[in-house]
Design a protein around this motif. Structure first.
Motif, PDB file in Angstrom:
ATOM      1  N   GLU A 178       0.848  -1.184   0.000  1.00  0.00           N
ATOM      2  CA  GLU A 178       0.000   0.000   0.000  1.00  0.00           C
ATOM      3  C   GLU A 178       0.887   1.238   0.000  1.00  0.00           C
ATOM      4  OE1 GLU A 178      -2.906   0.084   3.006  1.00  0.00           O
ATOM      5  OE2 GLU A 178      -3.831  -1.823   2.440  1.00  0.00           O
ATOM      6  N   SER A 179       0.831   1.967  -1.097  1.00  0.00           N
ATOM      7  CA  SER A 179       1.682   3.145  -1.237  1.00  0.00           C
ATOM      8  C   SER A 179       1.038   4.347  -0.578  1.00  0.00           C
ATOM      9  CB  SER A 179       1.937   3.441  -2.719  1.00  0.00           C
ATOM     10  OG  SER A 179       2.599   2.351  -3.331  1.00  0.00           O
ATOM     11  N   GLY A 180       1.879   5.212  -0.034  1.00  0.00           N
ATOM     12  CA  GLY A 180       1.444   6.474   0.537  1.00  0.00           C
ATOM     13  C   GLY A 180       2.374   7.569   0.088  1.00  0.00           C
ATOM     14  N   TYR A 181       2.139   8.785   0.589  1.00  0.00           N
ATOM     15  CA  TYR A 181       2.986   9.904   0.211  1.00  0.00           C
ATOM     16  C   TYR A 181       4.393   9.787   0.777  1.00  0.00           C
ATOM     17  CZ  TYR A 181      -0.685  12.626  -2.002  1.00  0.00           C
ATOM     18  OH  TYR A 181      -1.656  13.076  -2.855  1.00  0.00           O
ATOM     19  N   THR A 187       5.733   3.087   1.893  1.00  0.00           N
ATOM     20  CA  THR A 187       4.901   1.950   1.514  1.00  0.00           C
ATOM     21  C   THR A 187       4.713   1.040   2.718  1.00  0.00           C
ATOM     22  OG1 THR A 187       5.746   2.043  -0.754  1.00  0.00           O
ATOM     23  CG2 THR A 187       4.712  -0.018  -0.052  1.00  0.00           C
ATOM     24  N   ILE A 188       3.522   0.432   2.811  1.00  0.00           N
ATOM     25  CA  ILE A 188       3.210  -0.479   3.905  1.00  0.00           C
ATOM     26  C   ILE A 188       3.018  -1.881   3.357  1.00  0.00           C
ATOM     27  CG2 ILE A 188       1.505  -1.063   5.675  1.00  0.00           C
ATOM     28  CD1 ILE A 188       1.003   1.875   6.059  1.00  0.00           C
ATOM     29  N   PHE A 200       6.570  -0.715   7.578  1.00  0.00           N
ATOM     30  CA  PHE A 200       6.557   0.566   6.872  1.00  0.00           C
ATOM     31  C   PHE A 200       7.925   0.786   6.251  1.00  0.00           C
ATOM     32  CE2 PHE A 200       7.506   5.153   6.880  1.00  0.00           C
ATOM     33  CZ  PHE A 200       6.562   5.554   5.952  1.00  0.00           C
ATOM     34  N   ASP A 252      -8.078   2.691   1.150  1.00  0.00           N
ATOM     35  CA  ASP A 252      -6.717   3.122   1.469  1.00  0.00           C
ATOM     36  C   ASP A 252      -6.763   4.581   1.908  1.00  0.00           C
ATOM     37  OD1 ASP A 252      -4.059   3.827   1.574  1.00  0.00           O
ATOM     38  OD2 ASP A 252      -3.498   2.737  -0.237  1.00  0.00           O
ATOM     39  N   GLN A 253      -6.497   4.817   3.205  1.00  0.00           N
ATOM     40  CA  GLN A 253      -6.602   6.164   3.760  1.00  0.00           C
ATOM     41  C   GLN A 253      -5.273   6.911   3.796  1.00  0.00           C
ATOM     42  OE1 GLN A 253      -8.925   6.317   7.441  1.00  0.00           O
ATOM     43  NE2 GLN A 253      -9.726   4.287   6.981  1.00  0.00           N
ATOM     44  N   HIS A 254      -4.236   6.347   3.199  1.00  0.00           N
ATOM     45  CA  HIS A 254      -2.924   6.978   3.272  1.00  0.00           C
ATOM     46  C   HIS A 254      -2.829   8.245   2.436  1.00  0.00           C
ATOM     47  CE1 HIS A 254      -1.996   2.640   4.205  1.00  0.00           C
ATOM     48  NE2 HIS A 254      -1.539   3.267   5.255  1.00  0.00           N
ATOM     49  N   PRO A 284      -0.288  14.473   6.107  1.00  0.00           N
ATOM     50  CA  PRO A 284      -1.072  13.239   6.229  1.00  0.00           C
ATOM     51  C   PRO A 284      -2.070  13.320   7.376  1.00  0.00           C
ATOM     52  CG  PRO A 284       1.145  12.910   7.092  1.00  0.00           C
ATOM     53  CD  PRO A 284       1.129  14.271   6.455  1.00  0.00           C
ATOM     54  N   THR A 320      -2.909  12.145  10.406  1.00  0.00           N
ATOM     55  CA  THR A 320      -2.440  11.438  11.600  1.00  0.00           C
ATOM     56  C   THR A 320      -2.934  12.188  12.830  1.00  0.00           C
ATOM     57  OG1 THR A 320      -0.358  12.685  11.538  1.00  0.00           O
ATOM     58  CG2 THR A 320      -0.369  10.511  10.500  1.00  0.00           C
TER      59      THR A 320
END
Length: 891
Positions: A111-114, A117-118, A142, A251-253, A664, A666
């Motif tokens: 799972e990619s994020g800014y 990746t997770i 992560f 996907d909330q990233h 993000p 958080t």
């Protein structure tokens, strides 16, 4: 034999009651030390008695399911294998953050994020200190791919579902922020089915060993999900892409903090989380489409359920999504086997299955919210709407020859919503007799057009939403400390535009594969829909009309929530039993009972929302609570008269990039730790906020506290207007119209009988003085007990205080300066202070190496009892002015 002589030995909803008894067994097993074998023996013995004496079954079956519930909970706890990663770390065989090498298979896709990746890894082997262990469990990793060789190196690995990896990392499984009211990190991980987490410092520490064989269609599903994420980000703006990726793909990233906060403030954040609402909508839409083309019920079930479970797996198959899919699958399966059982019975069956699958989920917020919301819909909303429809559509039949015995205003309202004179004319013409019905007059064109249907749909949607909100009120307060009076309106608004935005976005990315020019109008509509969707919630949020934050009732006062739940259930039961066509005398008595129950519910709702008794009463003691905020400072002072002062609010360091970069979603320390602690204690207002200085780990959290609580006065030592965190805090304070005052050396005042002296900063501090040395230093004296709060002062200020004869810095308790850094706590300062208790506010593992061993030894050699918040959690010191008591959250 007449029906009245047949004994009713079973409920019309047996599975609902059996599920309730099963759940009660789980709760009892959690409260006490229940052994597996005695509970199984009791269940077996009762089952034998039922087999011998069937007449006793209605009385013994509840006890059987209670015993089985206790057994299942014990089995779940016993089923954790010795080689499970969580068991290895909980037993202390390997300590958190020790270097290990782990081997396993990737589940799902990365799972990619800014910012990275997770990966979710199904662990199989773990190497620790040259010893290889065969293990099991899931690990979330992560990988900050923007570092080292970056994304290109990560892409070369070609990771996907089934990739076998060997990774060198430091697994973490430990508590964080140990304070009353703050969620346990271990419980959060266990509810998500994750044994441990880790941050892989470099892509170079990942070795791909190969690819395991896996179900090909499943891989195709994962690939399509990743492709859609890429397409959304490619063609849509960041806010619109984030909303689409979260609401459709789970996907909330990619959600930014501002968008998320607007949705949370308006009580609509659930639309951005793949939950029961999404599963119900997608499953219902799929079933409707399949039913339109296919007539065979079995094939309808297979196709609808197959698509639903493919979607469930594609969005990560997290427990709440799987739970909702199980419930929906069970309900549509009943159509296949032609079981027309009551909705409550089907609901009870689903709850029973879910609790057998994961008994411990009954204690999770996700499970409780799902069950309560569905119960509100099935047990109250739908029955009420069905009865209102029956009142409005009534026409004489053999079963119901007489009109409903309800009040005239209610009958007129229902007829306005549901009566259709054209249908009555058709029905009347089919009979051998003729009759005239005198209904409430309303324009003929209302029923001749779709406007009446639209009004009734809106009314029913509002009714369902209001009932669900009322039922969930205690849970919303306990878990989210937020009530949104406009959530019903905003849910309709957001739901409408989100549906339009979703359809436009999906078709846009599909058409964009063939022509960007053809997709452009749909992309424009998507962006417009997103802006319109955000406009109304943002307006309410900016004007502080969207929601308000609430504390919880402590101790025995939590019984208010149970009383509220009992009144809601009793009222719903009466509505469920209410028959609008029963005899007028009986109907009148039931209506009065329903009205009385609703009034009690309204009064209890008012008590919960206004929380007049939540804050602790003054006890004549001066109390300090030093919070565990990780690397940072935060302390709550409660004065003898009940007045409260929060000194600093902790915060995250480098929680975002430069101005204008993506921030993000958080939860910051001020929201997730400090505010949660204050709400748990019952506070909704703070009398004084003290910002010692502008460092992020001291002041960031104060901004969240100022948003969430009513604040009387803000005290600052220096106006660091050029600092971004300080400016953000002051902006919040000014927008809330909170008074601000600066304090300097020499200021003195009294609060509730306690003397407060300001020892720093000086009014003539040099312009180039460090931010740490502008910290507010405060000495509080109550009777014979003295406490010294020192912020982050360093040697220079310590020496000034030593040389200034006008101030006595001797104290009984001290908050050690600068988290125990070597830049502070000089030997001369430690000796002069002479504290018996030294509290160091620092995380369990400080990125700066705090506290330094030399500093700890220096305080201990002087005779001080040194305590760190990272190890002991909240440290509480309470005094009556003569004696002091010390309590630790972690013994």
């Amino acid at each position: 034999m007449s029906e009245t002589t047949i004994p009713r030995t079973f409920s019309r909803h047996p599975l609902l009651w059996l599920a309730a008894w099963f759940a009660l067994g789980i709760v009892l097993a959690n409260l006490g030390d229940v052994s597996l074998y005695p509970s199984l023996a009791i269940a077996s013995l009762l089952a034998i008695v039922c087999a011998v004496r069937p007449s006793a079954a209605p009385f013994l079956f509840p006890l059987i399911f209670l015993s089985i519930g206790m057994s299942c909970y014990d089995i779940e706890n016993r089923s954790i294998a010795p080689n499970r990663i969580k068991r290895i770390y909980d037993d202390g065989r390997i300590h958190s953050r020790e270097p290990v090498e782990i081997e396993g298979v990737v589940l799902g896709v990365p799972e990619s994020g800014y910012d990275g990746t997770i990966l979710l890894l199904s662990a199989e082997k773990l190497t620790f200190k040259d010893s290889e262990l065969v293990v099991s469990g899931h690990v979330r990793l992560f990988i900050p791919v923007d570092q080292d060789v970056g994304a290109s190196r990560f892409d070369q690995l070609g990771l996907g579902h089934g990739s076998r990896l060997r990774i060198f990392c430091r697994l973490e499984r430990e508590e964080r922020f140990q304070n009353p009211g703050v969620a346990s990190m271990l419980e959060i991980l266990d509810q998500k089915g994750i044994d441990a987490t880790a941050t892989v410092k470099s892509v170079l520490l990942i070795e791909k060993l190969g690819d395991e064989s896996y179900f090909i269609p499943l891989a195709w599903v994962y690939e399509q999900r990743q492709r859609l994420i890429f397409e959304f980000r490619e063609h849509l703006s960041d806010p619109a892409a984030g909303v689409m990726i979260a609401s459709l793909l789970g996907d909330q990233h990619f959600l930014d903090r501002q968008t998320s906060e607007v949705f949370r403030d308006g009580g609509t954040f659930h639309v951005l989380v793949i939950s029961g609402l999404h599963i119900t909508f997608i499953g219902g839409l799929t079933l409707w489409i399949v039913s339109y083309w296919i007539r065979r019920p079995v094939l309808q079930f297979v196709l609808a359920a197959g698509f639903l479970w493919s979607y469930t797996l594609a969005v990560g198959a997290e427990v709440p999504v799987v739970r909702a899919s199980i419930m929906f699958t069970a309900l549509i399966f009943s159509r296949v086997v032609h079981r027309r059982a009551s909705q409550l019975n089907a609901f009870g069956f689903c709850c029973l299955m879910l609790l057998v699958w994961r008994p411990g989920d009954i204690f999770s917020a996700s499970f409780q919210l799902t069950v309560v919301s569905v119960a509100a819909i099935v047990g109250c909303s739908f029955p009420l709407i069905e009865k209102l429809r029956a009142i409005g559509r009534w026409m004489p039949t053999a079963d119901q020859p007489l009109p409903p015995s309800v009040s005239k205003p209610l009958r007129r309202f229902c007829e306005f919503l549901y009566w259709n004179s054209a249908i009555w004319k058709i029905e009347n013409s089919r009979q051998i007799w003729r009759a005239n019905l005198f209904k409430s007059s309303h324009p003929a064109w209302l029923s001749a057009t779709n406007l009446q249907s639209l009004i009734s749909y809106v009314f029913e949607g509002l009714t369902v939403s209001i009932i669900v909100q009322v039922w969930m009120l205690p849970l919303l307060v306990i878990y989210f400390h937020r009530v949104s009076p406009v959530s019903v309106l905003l849910n309709l608004w957001v739901g409408l535009f989100l549906a339009i935005e979703s359809f436009c976005a999906v078709f846009a990315v599909l058409i964009a594969g063939a022509s960007d020019w053809l997709a452009a109008p749909l992309i424009w509509l998507t962006e417009i829909s997103n802006q319109l969707m955000m406009w109304l919630p943002m307006w309410f949020s900016e004007n502080r009309l969207a929601s308000f934050r609430l504390p919880t009732y402590p101790g025995v006062l939590t019984s208010i929530y149970f009383s509220f739940g009992a009144s809601v259930v009793i009222g719903a039961a009466q509505i469920f039993k209410w028959d609008p066509f029963e005899l007028a005398r009986k109907s009148c008595g039931r209506r009065r009972f329903i009205i009385a129950t609703l009034l009690i519910t309204a009064v209890l709702s008012l008590i919960i929302v206004s929380h007049p008794y939540s804050a602790p009463a003054p006890d004549g003691r001066l109390t300090f609570d030093f919070l565990d905020v990780g690397q940072g400072d935060s302390a709550l002072v409660t004065f003898p008269n009940g007045a409260t002062m929060l000194i600093d609010g902790g915060g995250l360091i480098n929680y975002r990039g430069d101005e204008g970069e993506f921030e993000p979603d958080t939860r910051r320390i001020g929201e997730s730790v400090v505010s949660e602690f204050l709400w748990e204690k019952g506070y909704s207002s703070i009398d004084y906020l003290v910002a010692t200085h502008a460092d992020a780990d001291h002041i960031q959290g104060l901004g969240d506290v100022a948003r969430n609580f009513n604040v009387g006065l803000v005290m600052v030592g220096a106006m660091a207007v050029e600092d971004r965190d300080f400016s953000e805090f002051i902006h919040v304070v000014e927008s809330r119209k909170i008074a601000v005052t600066t304090v300097h050396r020499g200021d003195e005042f009294r609060i509730g009988g306690a003397r407060v002296q300001i020892l720093n900063p000086r009014t003539d501090s040099p312009a180039d003085v460090s931010a740490n040395n502008t910290s507010v230093v405060m000495k509080i004296t109550y009777g014979d007990i003295r406490l010294l709060m020192t912020g982050d002062i360093e040697r220079a200020v310590e020496n000034e205080l030593l040389l200034d004869p006008s101030y006595d810095i001797r104290t009984d308790v001290i908050k050690v300066p600068h988290h125990g850094s070597r830049t502070s706590s000089t030997e001369a300062f430690v000796n002069r202070v002479g504290a018996g208790t030294a509290v160091i506010s620092v995380g369990r593992r400080s990125p700066f190496g705090h506290p330094h061993a030399e500093v700890v030894n220096r305080w201990q050699n002087r005779g001080a009892d040194v305590l760190t918040t990272g190890e002991k959690g909240t440290i509480t010191i309470s005094t009556d002015g003569a004696n002091a008591e010390l309590h630790r959250f972690v013994p």
